[in-house]
Design an enzyme around this catalytic site. Structure first.
Site, short mmCIF file in Angstrom:
data_model
loop_
_atom_site.label_atom_id
_atom_site.label_comp_id
_atom_site.label_asym_id
_atom_site.label_seq_id
_atom_site.Cartn_x
_atom_site.Cartn_y
_atom_site.Cartn_z
N HIS A 139 6.55 -10.59 10.29
CA HIS A 139 6.97 -11.55 9.27
C HIS A 139 8.45 -11.88 9.47
O HIS A 139 9.08 -11.40 10.42
CB HIS A 139 6.65 -11.04 7.86
CG HIS A 139 7.35 -9.78 7.46
ND1 HIS A 139 8.70 -9.71 7.23
CD2 HIS A 139 6.87 -8.52 7.26
CE1 HIS A 139 9.03 -8.48 6.88
NE2 HIS A 139 7.94 -7.73 6.91
N CYS B 49 5.29 10.11 2.40
CA CYS B 49 4.77 8.74 2.26
C CYS B 49 4.08 8.35 3.55
O CYS B 49 4.73 8.25 4.59
CB CYS B 49 5.88 7.74 1.96
SG CYS B 49 5.28 6.02 2.05
N CYS C 126 5.68 5.18 5.21
CA CYS C 126 6.97 5.41 5.89
C CYS C 126 6.79 6.40 7.05
O CYS C 126 7.65 6.52 7.90
CB CYS C 126 8.00 6.02 4.97
SG CYS C 126 8.48 4.98 3.60
N1 MSP Z 1 9.07 1.30 13.39
C1 MSP Z 1 10.18 1.46 12.53
C2 MSP Z 1 11.49 1.36 13.30
C3 MSP Z 1 11.65 2.29 14.45
S1 MSP Z 1 13.11 2.02 15.31
C4 MSP Z 1 13.25 3.30 16.34
C5 MSP Z 1 10.15 0.39 11.46
N2 MSP Z 1 9.42 -0.70 11.71
S2 MSP Z 1 9.24 -1.93 10.74
O1 MSP Z 1 8.21 -2.75 11.33
O2 MSP Z 1 9.04 -1.52 9.40
O3 MSP Z 1 10.55 -2.76 10.87
C6 MSP Z 1 11.64 -2.48 10.04
C7 MSP Z 1 12.77 -3.41 10.43
O4 MSP Z 1 12.33 -4.78 10.36
C8 MSP Z 1 13.95 -3.34 9.50
O5 MSP Z 1 14.82 -2.28 9.81
C9 MSP Z 1 14.58 -4.68 9.76
O6 MSP Z 1 15.22 -4.65 11.00
C10 MSP Z 1 13.36 -5.58 9.83
N3 MSP Z 1 12.94 -6.02 8.51
C11 MSP Z 1 11.72 -5.86 7.93
N4 MSP Z 1 11.72 -6.46 6.73
C12 MSP Z 1 12.91 -7.01 6.48
C13 MSP Z 1 13.47 -7.78 5.45
N5 MSP Z 1 12.80 -8.13 4.37
N6 MSP Z 1 14.74 -8.20 5.59
C14 MSP Z 1 15.47 -7.92 6.71
N7 MSP Z 1 14.98 -7.19 7.69
C15 MSP Z 1 13.72 -6.69 7.60
O7 MSP Z 1 10.82 0.56 10.46
#
Ligand code: MSP
Length: 499
Positions: free
Chosen positions: A17, A125, A128
């Site tokens: 997204h 969780c 998470c």
């Molecule tokens: N897989 C882990 C990260 C591992 S890194 C070694 C993860 N993945 S995630 O798919 O949840 O992606 C999280 C990241 O996506 C956030 O840290 C950010 O970079 C980006 N974002 C996801 N949703 C977001 C927003 N609503 N706004 C800004 N960034 C966002 O966590």
């Protein structure tokens, strides 16, 4: 100089997204900008495929974890080109080469004496894939991010002695005040460290979908350590027959959202210290894109589809909007209305009109050839300052401010057109030299600002610079008067209105 920038690797339990697109775009701007500086750049993104959340999502969908990972990883990979992402590699943590390197590094951590066997208990969780500390747990034993009920978990597994890294981490934070930015995030990370660190479980006994622990049959590594190590392992196998590690490790920048701060600013440096590996130079923590005041996320259902936005307005418009409207590093709301307003007033009016009228006047008054006049001294100094200032800001990942510096020059050129009124000069033959100078200044100014903007607006920059007959993107040449422009082509409107 070498420059290595990474995005988080994204979970494959959901489709991409706008939040994911955001970090990828920001990292891409940095990568492109550094290439324009002549740096040796490596830009990494990819997918995080192991662990409980993926296993659960796969089960719910009635497919195997690998099938789900293949499907969704492909969606993230496909998003890259749509965003204009120029990543040099796309890592999947299910790559066998990644798995082997994770086993190597974590075995070294164990051999170095940082791992022991124990029992783990705590609030967990599954979304998470993380245990929560008492202070993080929301009322009703809920996850502070997903607001779902947490599970009390207990299992025998192997622990990482995180507690012994408290002092080394405090020293790191004292010696490298730029390690985490912005400052507020540095403070947050440091206070987490100062609050006392508990050992953390390194392996999982219940989950099957992960990288096998070589010394504990039946267990897999905790997904977060497997995932964090991607930044390091990728360099070992991204290029067939070449180990890029000496060239690019340690990373220059890890860009992350604030949701994963603890992992990148506490666990990750501790793990690297335990493995005897050099630490990254910077972790930059950006804010959340919000819709209706809540973090945009698939699980909350309030997502904007980046594919749909790009279909309608193009890649550059999305890149521009996200880095312009929400100051990089802070939280900010996004909306269709704000997007459309930026598109009309800034892309279509400020830049689009500047380009079309500059090119149109060169055709109308000088048969499509930029006059060989020196640029107006009134603008030279202002434009001289542009590249050094933008470099300084990008070095600090201040991508919104850097973009504003360039935009100030776009507005300056529009004012210059109004001040000089070339249409009046054109009526007076004795002012021919003045008209030459104005047109040459506008064309050069447009070229320079477009070169600088190329990191944010790569497609537009290519179209425009090709039309100006000056496709070179090197920032070295982004000085007024360095261009030697000649014949220019006509162009279609860069940002058509009424979409
Ligand atoms: N897989 C882990 C990260 C591992 S890194 C070694 C993860 N993945 S995630 O798919 O949840 O992606 C999280 C990241 O996506 C956030 O840290 C950010 O970079 C980006 N974002 C996801 N949703 C977001 C927003 N609503 N706004 C800004 N960034 C966002 O966590």
């Amino acid at each position: 100089m070498s420059f290595y920038v990474t995005t988080p690797i994204y979970y494959v339990n959901a489709a991409p997204h706008l939040g994911h697109a955001y970090t990828t775009i920001a990292a891409d701007v940095m990568a492109r900008h550094h290439r324009q500086r002549g740096d040796d750049v490596f830009f990494l993104t990819g997918t995080d495929e192991h662990g409980e959340p993926v296993a659960l999502a796969a089960e719910a969908a009635g497919v195997t974890p690998r099938e789900l990972a293949d499907l969704n990883s492909e969606r993230f990979r496909a998003l890259g080109p749509r965003l204009g992402a120029s990543n040099d590699f796309f890592i999947r943590t299910s790559d066998p080469e990644h798995g082997r390197r994770v086993q190597e590094v974590l075995t070294r951590v164990k051999d170095n004496g940082h791992v022991y066997e124990g029992t783990y208990e705590g609030w967990y969780c599954p979304r998470c894939a993380d245990f929560k500390t008492e202070s993080e747990v929301e009322d009703g034993n809920r996850c502070p991010i997903h607001h779902i009920e947490l599970i009390w978990e207990q299992e025998e597994n192997w622990f990482f002695r995180l507690s012994t890294f408290q002092e080394p981490l405090e020293r790191l934070y004292a010696e490298q005040p730029e390690f985490v930015r912005p400052r507020a995030r540095y403070n947050e990370a440091l206070s987490f460290v100062r609050g006392g660190l508990q050992d953390i479980s390194l392996t999982r006994a219940k989950t099957r979908w992960g990288i096998a622990v070589p010394w504990a049959p039946g267990q897999v590594f905790y997904v977060w350590f497997d995932a964090l190590l991607n930044y390091y392992t990728a360099l070992g196998y991204a290029r067939n027959g070449e180990d890029l590690t000496p060239r690019f490790w340690p990373a220059s920048y890890h860009l992350i959202g604030k949701d994963i701060l603890k992992f990148h600013t506490v666990f990750w440096p501790a793990m690297l210290m335990a493995a005897g590996l050099p630490l990254p130079h910077n972790v930059f923590v950006h804010g959340f894109l919000l819709m209706d005041g809540e973090k945009m996320s698939k699980s909350l259902g309030n997502v904007l589809d980046p594919f749909a936005v790009i279909d309608r307005y193009g890649t550059d418009a999305l890149r521009f909007y996200l880095l312009r409207d929400v100051p990089f590093g802070q939280d900010g709301s996004v909306s269709t209305a704000a997007f459309e307003a930026r598109y009309e007033t800034e892309l279509a009016n400020d830049l689009g009109n500047l380009a079309s009228r500059t090119i149109a006047m060169i055709h109308r008054y000088r048969d499509g050839v930029v006059p060989a006049s020196a640029p107006d001294p009134a603008l030279v100094a202002d434009f001289e300052a542009l590249v050094p200032r933008v470099c300084e800001l990008v070095d600090r990942a201040e991508l919104t401010q850097a973009l504003e510096e360039a935009w100030e020059r776009v507005r300056r050129l529009n004012r210059y057109v109004e001040e000089q009124a070339p249409w009046t000069l054109a009526k007076d033959d004795t002012r021919a030299a003045d008209l030459d100078r104005v047109l040459a200044t506008l064309a050069e100014g447009l070229r320079v600002v477009t070169v600088v903007l190329a990191a944010w607006l790569p497609t537009t920059a290519t179209t425009l610079l090709d039309a100006l007959g000056a496709p070179d993107l090197a920032l070295d040449g982004a000085r007024l008067g360095a261009g030697a422009l000649g014949r220019v082509a006509t162009i279609e409107p860069l940002f058509p209105k009424g979409r």
